[in-house]
Design a protein around this motif. Structure first.
Motif, mmCIF file in Angstrom:
data_model
loop_
_atom_site.group_PDB
_atom_site.id
_atom_site.type_symbol
_atom_site.label_atom_id
_atom_site.label_comp_id
_atom_site.label_asym_id
_atom_site.label_seq_id
_atom_site.Cartn_x
_atom_site.Cartn_y
_atom_site.Cartn_z
ATOM 1 N N ASP A 101 59.111 34.913 32.244
ATOM 2 C CA ASP A 101 59.089 36.249 32.614
ATOM 3 C C ASP A 101 59.682 36.361 34.136
ATOM 4 O OD1 ASP A 101 58.520 38.665 33.449
ATOM 5 O OD2 ASP A 101 56.924 39.054 32.216
ATOM 6 N N GLN B 285 59.310 38.479 36.282
ATOM 7 C CA GLN B 285 58.365 39.281 37.054
ATOM 8 C C GLN B 285 57.269 38.411 37.589
ATOM 9 O OE1 GLN B 285 58.247 42.488 38.130
ATOM 10 N NE2 GLN B 285 56.429 42.034 38.980
ATOM 11 N N ASP B 286 56.703 37.335 36.412
ATOM 12 C CA ASP B 286 55.636 36.639 36.578
ATOM 13 C C ASP B 286 56.115 35.523 37.778
ATOM 14 O OD1 ASP B 286 53.737 38.050 35.509
ATOM 15 O OD2 ASP B 286 54.050 36.915 33.425
ATOM 16 N N ALA C 195 58.361 35.936 40.146
ATOM 17 C CA ALA C 195 58.427 36.641 41.307
ATOM 18 C C ALA C 195 57.036 36.622 41.770
ATOM 19 C CB ALA C 195 59.079 38.146 41.396
ATOM 20 N N SER C 196 56.161 37.033 41.021
ATOM 21 C CA SER C 196 54.631 37.122 41.332
ATOM 22 C C SER C 196 54.235 35.884 41.995
ATOM 23 C CB SER C 196 53.577 37.344 40.338
ATOM 24 O OG SER C 196 53.696 38.733 39.835
ATOM 25 N N ARG D 249 55.730 34.941 45.494
ATOM 26 C CA ARG D 249 55.163 36.059 46.466
ATOM 27 C C ARG D 249 53.683 35.379 46.889
ATOM 28 N NH1 ARG D 249 57.029 41.843 47.620
ATOM 29 N NH2 ARG D 249 55.226 42.476 48.828
ATOM 30 N N ASP E 164 53.378 31.099 26.344
ATOM 31 C CA ASP E 164 54.182 31.877 25.338
ATOM 32 C C ASP E 164 55.780 31.622 25.847
ATOM 33 O OD1 ASP E 164 54.770 33.803 23.349
ATOM 34 O OD2 ASP E 164 54.778 35.333 24.650
ATOM 35 N N GLY F 60 49.020 34.798 29.613
ATOM 36 C CA GLY F 60 48.646 36.023 29.340
ATOM 37 C C GLY F 60 47.676 36.014 27.947
ATOM 38 N N GLN F 61 47.730 35.050 27.261
ATOM 39 C CA GLN F 61 46.839 34.950 26.149
ATOM 40 C C GLN F 61 45.698 33.869 26.098
ATOM 41 O OE1 GLN F 61 50.344 33.179 24.495
ATOM 42 N NE2 GLN F 61 49.079 32.501 22.957
ATOM 43 N N LYS G 73 46.213 35.175 33.078
ATOM 44 C CA LYS G 73 46.675 35.903 34.154
ATOM 45 C C LYS G 73 46.180 37.264 34.363
ATOM 46 C CE LYS G 73 51.570 34.354 32.935
ATOM 47 N NZ LYS G 73 52.463 34.729 32.384
ATOM 48 N N ILE H 62 45.477 41.409 35.579
ATOM 49 C CA ILE H 62 46.185 42.353 35.719
ATOM 50 C C ILE H 62 46.692 42.630 37.039
ATOM 51 C CG2 ILE H 62 46.492 44.972 35.127
ATOM 52 C CD1 ILE H 62 47.056 43.722 32.593
ATOM 53 N N GLN H 63 45.597 42.469 38.037
ATOM 54 C CA GLN H 63 45.676 42.912 39.310
ATOM 55 C C GLN H 63 46.614 41.752 40.162
ATOM 56 O OE1 GLN H 63 41.496 44.020 39.740
ATOM 57 N NE2 GLN H 63 42.386 45.290 41.605
ATOM 58 N N TYR H 64 47.423 42.173 40.915
ATOM 59 C CA TYR H 64 47.960 41.345 41.703
ATOM 60 C C TYR H 64 47.108 40.679 42.662
ATOM 61 C CZ TYR H 64 51.195 39.388 45.265
ATOM 62 O OH TYR H 64 51.929 38.739 46.210
ATOM 63 N N HIS I 73 48.335 40.394 24.323
ATOM 64 C CA HIS I 73 49.524 39.799 25.209
ATOM 65 C C HIS I 73 50.642 40.697 25.309
ATOM 66 C CE1 HIS I 73 53.078 37.163 25.774
ATOM 67 N NE2 HIS I 73 52.147 36.373 26.575
ATOM 68 N N ARG J 97 50.840 44.563 33.647
ATOM 69 C CA ARG J 97 50.618 43.445 34.898
ATOM 70 C C ARG J 97 51.934 43.515 35.660
ATOM 71 N NH1 ARG J 97 49.756 39.037 31.956
ATOM 72 N NH2 ARG J 97 52.178 38.307 32.189
ATOM 73 N N ASN K 16 51.333 46.761 37.715
ATOM 74 C CA ASN K 16 50.450 46.599 38.662
ATOM 75 C C ASN K 16 50.857 45.815 39.847
ATOM 76 O OD1 ASN K 16 48.084 45.430 40.207
ATOM 77 N ND2 ASN K 16 47.034 46.707 38.677
ATOM 78 N N ASN K 17 51.680 45.013 39.507
ATOM 79 C CA ASN K 17 52.189 43.969 40.633
ATOM 80 C C ASN K 17 53.164 44.611 41.620
ATOM 81 O OD1 ASN K 17 50.650 41.891 39.654
ATOM 82 N ND2 ASN K 17 52.184 40.666 39.146
ATOM 83 N N TRP L 24 53.105 45.320 45.394
ATOM 84 C CA TRP L 24 54.229 44.975 46.481
ATOM 85 C C TRP L 24 54.700 46.070 47.208
ATOM 86 C CZ3 TRP L 24 57.283 41.222 42.633
ATOM 87 C CH2 TRP L 24 56.331 40.452 42.138
ATOM 88 N N GLU M 142 44.131 48.671 31.246
ATOM 89 C CA GLU M 142 43.810 47.361 30.961
ATOM 90 C C GLU M 142 42.408 47.324 30.236
ATOM 91 O OE1 GLU M 142 42.304 44.580 33.875
ATOM 92 O OE2 GLU M 142 42.561 42.728 32.471
#
Lengths: 142, 235
Positions: A14, A16-17, A19-20, A23, A67, A96-97, A117, A119-121, B28, B35, B38-39, B43, B71
């Motif tokens: 993913d 996005q993940d 990038a997370s 970062r 996954d 995530g699982q 993982k 939810i909150q960054y 999942h 997620r 939220n991210n 940012w 969530e």
């Protein structure tokens, strides 16, 4: 070997993940070289040098999503543990699982930790900071 | 032609598989985009730096709060879907001891005085019964504006079942809301007043239906609420 210089392989499909993670690394001042593989198969190809030169040095820290397309995280882990050159890698599952079955299988394959993982960054940044202090504490093989 | 008949085991296996898939999708596949939202909002906040317009800052905060709420809703949905699959150990349970222990476990800010009377000790799905009482006592203390929140718990023995009653001195439930309190995600209070999800009573009713009982509610706003439920003596 000093962990500060250890290469890190992130196996995550993913974007996005990815990038997370990048970062969060940046915000924690973690400047270890990071390689990214979008599937278990690509990760194995990168480590074993199939169809490309193998990563050198071998990334001693692997962050693994479970996954994944093509080859699942657990299949990747099984193959990794069978390879004499790679089986000493420290693998942290970040996924995530969390089914009880996945959890047990991962620890049976000697993962160094299993993290779900958040939810909150901000929680994710806390996790990366904790991992970083752990990596700085331990010695890794060359 | 008639389709080949499935054995009970095959049906059970198919249901189990279907459930696993559902739980997986919920835990999942629904959480991944949440997620990401939220991210990304975190940012944007970071990138805007310290000198944000107060309104922008406020909106970003609201966005984050809502993703966290969602969530919790997903987790609630998952728990709801697991009722018929988990906590199936049968153990002897003293309902009085259970009620005292549950009341003792509330944080200081939420103390509840419980008055148990005539409560049985019997063999049943102990954890499930505990979840039911935990939820009803939690409601008794959450929706309560008295100086000393109190709950009275009693049981009547019938031929095959116990009838439990949990009465509290809380704020009560308006008549028009009473039929809906067992619906998932239904809340009486506006969502900014109480950070409740409307999952607890839905799970409670699902557990009671699972064991073959039923639950009902009676309430006069301002005078507290009575929950009454039947629970079979033998599982």
């Amino acid at each position: 070997m000093k962990t500060k210089q250890a290469h890190i392989l992130l196996v995550e499909d993913d974007p996005q993940d990815v990038a997370s993670t990048k970062r969060a690394f940046l915000s924690q001042g973690i400047d270890n070289p990071v390689h990214v593989a979008p599937s278990g198969k690509v990760a194995l190809d990168m480590l074993q040098g199939r169809g490309r030169p193998a990563l050198d040095p071998i990334p001693r820290i692997i962050l693994l999503d479970l996954d994944l397309p093509e080859m699942s995280g657990l299949d990747f882990l099984t193959a990794l543990r069978k390879d004499p050159l790679l089986k000493a890698c420290s693998v942290f599952v970040i996924t995530g699982q969390s089914t009880p079955k996945d959890l047990l299988q991962a620890y049976d394959l000697n993962v160094a930790g299993y993290i779900v993982k958040p939810i909150q960054y901000t929680s994710f940044v806390d996790i990366i900071a904790t991992l970083n202090s752990f990596w700085n504490l331990i010695e890794l093989p060359n | 032609m008639m389709p080949p008949e499935q054995t009970c085991e095959q049906q059970l296996e198919a249901l189990r598989k279907e459930f696993e898939e559902f739980a997986y999708i919920v835990s999942h596949d629904l959480k991944a985009p949440l997620r990401a939202i939220n991210n990304l909002s975190a940012w944007i906040g970071e990138d805007l730096g310290e000198n944000q317009e107060p309104e922008v800052q406020n909106n970003l905060q609201l966005l984050q709060n809502r993703t966290q709420r969602m969530e919790r809703m997903i987790n609630g949905l998952l728990e709801y879907s697991r009722v018929s699959r988990q906590d199936l150990e049968v153990q002897e349970v003293s309902v009085e001891a259970m009620v005292q222990r549950l009341a003792g476990a509330f944080p200081q800010s939420q103390t509840l005085e419980v008055h148990p009377s005539h409560l049985p000790t019997f063999k049943t799905y102990a954890k499930k019964l505990e979840t039911v009482f935990q939820q009803l006592l939690q409601n008794a203390v959450t929706f309560n504006e008295q100086e000393t929140p109190e709950a009275w718990i009693e049981a009547q023995e019938q031929a095959d079942a116990f009838v439990f009653k949990v009465r509290d001195n809380g704020i009560g439930i308006p008549a028009e809301a009473q039929p809906k309190v067992f619906n998932i995600f239904f809340t009486v209070q506006p969502k900014d007043r109480h950070e409740t999800l409307g999952v607890g009573l839905a799970i409670t009713r699902k557990i009671i239906q699972f064991v073959g009982g039923s639950i009902s509610v009676q309430s006069t706003p301002g005078h507290g609420t009575d929950f009454m439920f039947t629970w079979p003596k033998t599982i």
